[in-house]
Scaffold this motif. Sequence first.
Motif, short mmCIF file in Angstrom:
data_model
loop_
_atom_site.label_atom_id
_atom_site.label_comp_id
_atom_site.label_asym_id
_atom_site.label_seq_id
_atom_site.Cartn_x
_atom_site.Cartn_y
_atom_site.Cartn_z
N LEU A 229 0.85 -1.18 0.00
CA LEU A 229 0.00 0.00 0.00
C LEU A 229 0.89 1.24 0.00
O LEU A 229 1.87 1.31 0.75
CB LEU A 229 -0.91 0.01 1.23
N THR A 230 0.56 2.19 -0.87
CA THR A 230 1.36 3.41 -0.99
C THR A 230 0.49 4.64 -0.78
O THR A 230 -0.73 4.55 -0.73
CB THR A 230 2.01 3.50 -2.39
N HIS A 231 1.14 5.79 -0.69
CA HIS A 231 0.37 7.02 -0.50
C HIS A 231 -0.33 7.46 -1.78
O HIS A 231 -1.10 8.41 -1.75
CB HIS A 231 1.27 8.14 0.04
N TRP A 232 -0.07 6.76 -2.89
CA TRP A 232 -0.81 7.06 -4.13
C TRP A 232 -1.71 5.91 -4.57
O TRP A 232 -2.52 6.07 -5.47
CB TRP A 232 0.16 7.43 -5.25
N GLY A 233 -1.54 4.73 -3.97
CA GLY A 233 -2.38 3.61 -4.39
C GLY A 233 -1.78 2.27 -4.04
O GLY A 233 -1.65 1.92 -2.86
N PHE A 234 -1.33 1.52 -5.08
CA PHE A 234 -0.90 0.14 -4.87
C PHE A 234 0.37 -0.16 -5.66
O PHE A 234 0.53 0.27 -6.80
CB PHE A 234 -2.00 -0.83 -5.31
N SER A 235 1.25 -0.93 -5.01
CA SER A 235 2.49 -1.36 -5.64
C SER A 235 2.78 -2.77 -5.14
O SER A 235 1.89 -3.46 -4.65
CB SER A 235 3.63 -0.38 -5.32
#
Length: 407
Positions: A229-235
Amino acid sequence: MSLRIVVIGGGAAGFFGAITAAETFPDASVTILEKNRTVLNKVRISGGGRCNVTHACFDNRQLVRYYPRGEKPLRTLLPIFDAAATVRWFENRGVSLKTEADGRMFPTTNTSETIVDCLLDTARKLGISVRTSCGVESLDPTGGSWTLHLLNGERLEADRVLVATGGYPQRPSYDWLPEQDEPLISPVPSLFTFNAPGSFLLPLAGVSVSDAKVYVVETRQEQRGPVLLTHWGFSGPAVLRLSAWAARELAERDYRFTLRINWTPDLNDNSVRVALQNFRQQNGRKQVISQNPFGLPGRLWQALASQSDIAAEQRWADLPAKPLNRLAERMTNSQFGVEGKSTFKEEFVTCGGISLDALTLQTLESRAQPGLFFAGEVLNVDGITGGFNFQNAWTTGYIAGRHIGTV
């Protein structure tokens, strides 16, 4: 006069092709042209600065399955120079590789500079000329040889040319190349992360789930593995692999689609519901958010519970059926609107490029333009993360270099 070989591109494939050419044809003069001020830039930054050299998959029938584009031609190419050959090549030059739990192989020094230094030292010992800040504007056939027009106004003459420039993000970027037999396969990005600006999980940036299934809704595209989980979405590996296999479909959708995630990949909605009901019976006095039966990170579990309208103080014994059912749905069928992508230098790979149908496969020489060879990511070959794209660079660079001086 000795054979003049010019390699365009100072990356992994370019250096490997140049080194192989110089070793195979010791009387030839070999020159590498790099448009940037430094060479081997992607090698330096890959794998978090450690360089994921290859993957410990030594069965080529299995190895080709890690390439969304290029599986069929690699069945022919890999037996010539495969992952085992890569390991031997570096070990013979004093570089030992180690295998990590996921199969990725790195230098035992844990620094990409070991690989960079090996390639630079080998090139230097072979007398290969490396020219930086030296971009090519056009490449013209001139009666059995080649004229290279450089961006600085200089002209170079070459008998053979190897193009190893890496992938280009846009089709017009290939216009400086001579026409091939097969149409250029339009490039689109591969290996990218998903931007989901409306995701309720954005505050959980940094949380990692070791095993989940990710799907592109309304397609057959799905992958399983770790999700970050990232601060912009998904990785994370599962998302990057999904982006590679679905690269064309996602480009056609302008990177706007619905991402579905099953956080319990071995279970469906019904089996999760049963597990929750059993857990409720055995843990009635405990708060729902305090622990979960699936081993999920605590913050993720709390977010899923909150999205299911379960209050922070809710006890398992008092949990009604409706929020329990909603929680089971969130566990197996979380959906997020993706609105764009993010690519990073170390992750960026191109889907598309020079069609291998335009080349003689065993040599990687252009059928339409004899004396012109291709290697690396400029070809329509790309792999998922894990060292597979570097293996493509070593394999194709080696094959092109072995044949570039042949009459």
